[in-house]
Design a protein around this motif. Structure first.
Motif, mmCIF file in Angstrom:
data_model
loop_
_atom_site.group_PDB
_atom_site.id
_atom_site.type_symbol
_atom_site.label_atom_id
_atom_site.label_comp_id
_atom_site.label_asym_id
_atom_site.label_seq_id
_atom_site.Cartn_x
_atom_site.Cartn_y
_atom_site.Cartn_z
ATOM 1 N N UNK A 150 7.176 -4.224 -3.642
ATOM 2 C CA UNK A 150 6.944 -3.296 -2.544
ATOM 3 C C UNK A 150 5.505 -3.409 -2.063
ATOM 4 N N UNK A 151 5.345 -3.620 -0.758
ATOM 5 C CA UNK A 151 4.015 -3.548 -0.159
ATOM 6 C C UNK A 151 3.661 -2.078 0.032
ATOM 7 N N UNK A 152 2.443 -1.708 -0.313
ATOM 8 C CA UNK A 152 2.074 -0.307 -0.266
ATOM 9 C C UNK A 152 2.296 0.275 1.124
ATOM 10 N N UNK A 153 2.943 1.435 1.156
ATOM 11 C CA UNK A 153 3.244 2.106 2.420
ATOM 12 C C UNK A 153 1.970 2.750 2.959
ATOM 13 N N UNK A 154 1.675 2.492 4.221
ATOM 14 C CA UNK A 154 0.543 3.134 4.883
ATOM 15 C C UNK A 154 1.044 4.391 5.585
ATOM 16 N N UNK A 155 0.569 5.530 5.149
ATOM 17 C CA UNK A 155 0.987 6.808 5.713
ATOM 18 C C UNK A 155 0.239 7.023 7.026
ATOM 19 N N UNK A 156 0.986 7.189 8.099
ATOM 20 C CA UNK A 156 0.400 7.236 9.440
ATOM 21 C C UNK A 156 0.720 8.532 10.155
ATOM 22 N N UNK A 157 -0.086 8.866 11.159
ATOM 23 C CA UNK A 157 0.243 9.982 12.037
ATOM 24 C C UNK A 157 1.210 9.554 13.121
ATOM 25 N N UNK A 158 1.196 8.258 13.471
ATOM 26 C CA UNK A 158 2.109 7.770 14.513
ATOM 27 C C UNK A 158 3.534 7.664 14.031
ATOM 28 N N UNK A 159 3.735 7.439 12.729
ATOM 29 C CA UNK A 159 5.077 7.274 12.189
ATOM 30 C C UNK A 159 5.816 6.123 12.840
#
Length: 296
Positions: free
Chosen positions: A284-293
């Motif tokens: 799994x590539x680390x998930x980047x938590x975004x405001x844009x979704x």
């Protein structure tokens, strides 16, 4: 009355506080089931009385279906509508939920059943499936965050807080069918989730505190498990972290909660979603938590 909630990024639901996502894909529709944070601003404890449901065919607009279950629907429960999991098997929909027990110290896990993803759901057995003394009582409550994986016509129940456990479920989906086994995971907090892809099973879990989500891999849903890295980091303005990982439309997505909505905090959380990727080796590539979704 049904209406669409059109979102513009993360969090994806803004009309109420939602937490502890679990996701089911059925007939081209994604059903998002959540906890419901009702604590006041700056509260020192969670207030959670029911579970909500939202559906979407594109992961961008969500239709609310209101509370589908309440703690009071379980005669044996006292309070604490904690994390849950919904799965489909035998043409029915099974909802596994953690609550505080009314008469036994600590929490317990129950199961509800329905003929449709949005219910109506009812307590399937009128009793608990797992109580805090299973497999043993060490003075702490371990009954948080049930998760069920159905694979090759077998069902597996995972759960835990501070200690992680699994056991097979019988064909009725309402009883354990074998011994309870503890899974040794470093700095395990809670929030176990398992998904399957290309012959690998991925067990994600809350790691350390404040919580990141780490994951382990195995070729079997029964383990052994090898810890391989992080799924995501500590979410914004929130110390807890629970993911729901699902494939939809040929892509993978990671649902989680944070405390970044207006008026939000660690006990007034909101569900978010971002894309999840596996590398060429299946990690799994680390998930980047975004405001844009997903609108980014």
């Amino acid at each position: 009355m049904r209406c669409d909630v059109i979102t513009h990024g993360n969090p994806i639901i803004t009309e109420t506080f939602t937490s502890d996502p679990t996701v089911l894909v059925h007939d081209g529709t994604t059903y998002l089931y959540t906890g419901h944070d009702e604590a006041g601003p700056g509260a020192e404890r969670f207030v959670m009385r029911d579970w909500l449901c939202f559906s979407s065919t594109d992961l961008l607009s969500w239709t609310p279906h209101g509370p589908l279950l309440r703690v009071e629907d379980f005669a044996w429960a006292r309070d604490g509508a904690k994390a849950s999991c919904v799965v489909e098997r035998h043409g029915k929909f099974w909802w596994y939920l953690a609550m505080n027990h009314a008469t036994v110290p600590g929490g317990a896990i129950g199961v509800a059943v329905a003929d449709h993803p949005t219910g109506p759901f009812r307590d399937a057995i009128g009793a608990t499936l797992v109580t805090n003394d299973v497999p043993d009582d060490d003075g702490r409550d371990h009954t948080n965050d049930p998760f069920v994986l159905v694979h090759d016509d077998r069902a597996y129940l995972y759960w835990g807080k501070h200690r992680c456990f699994w056991a097979p479920l019988d064909d009725s989906m309402t009883a354990l069918a074998g011994p309870v086994t503890e899974i040794e995971l470093p700095a395990f907090e809670e929030g176990v989730h398992v998904h399957h892809r290309n012959g690998w099973f991925y067990l994600s879990f809350g790691h350390l505190y404040p919580q990141r989500v780490a994951y382990a891999r195995s070729r079997s849903p029964e383990g052994p498990w090898t810890v391989e890295g992080l799924v995501n980091e500590v979410p914004g303005n929130c110390a807890t972290n629970r993911v729901a990982i699902v494939e939809f439309g040929g892509e993978w997505f990671c649902f989680y909660h944070d405390g970044t909505a207006p008026g939000g905090d660690a006990r007034r959380r909101s569900v978010c979603v971002d894309r999840l990727h596996h590398d060429a080796d299946g990690r799994i590539a680390r998930v980047h938590m975004t405001t844009e979704g997903l609108r980014g």
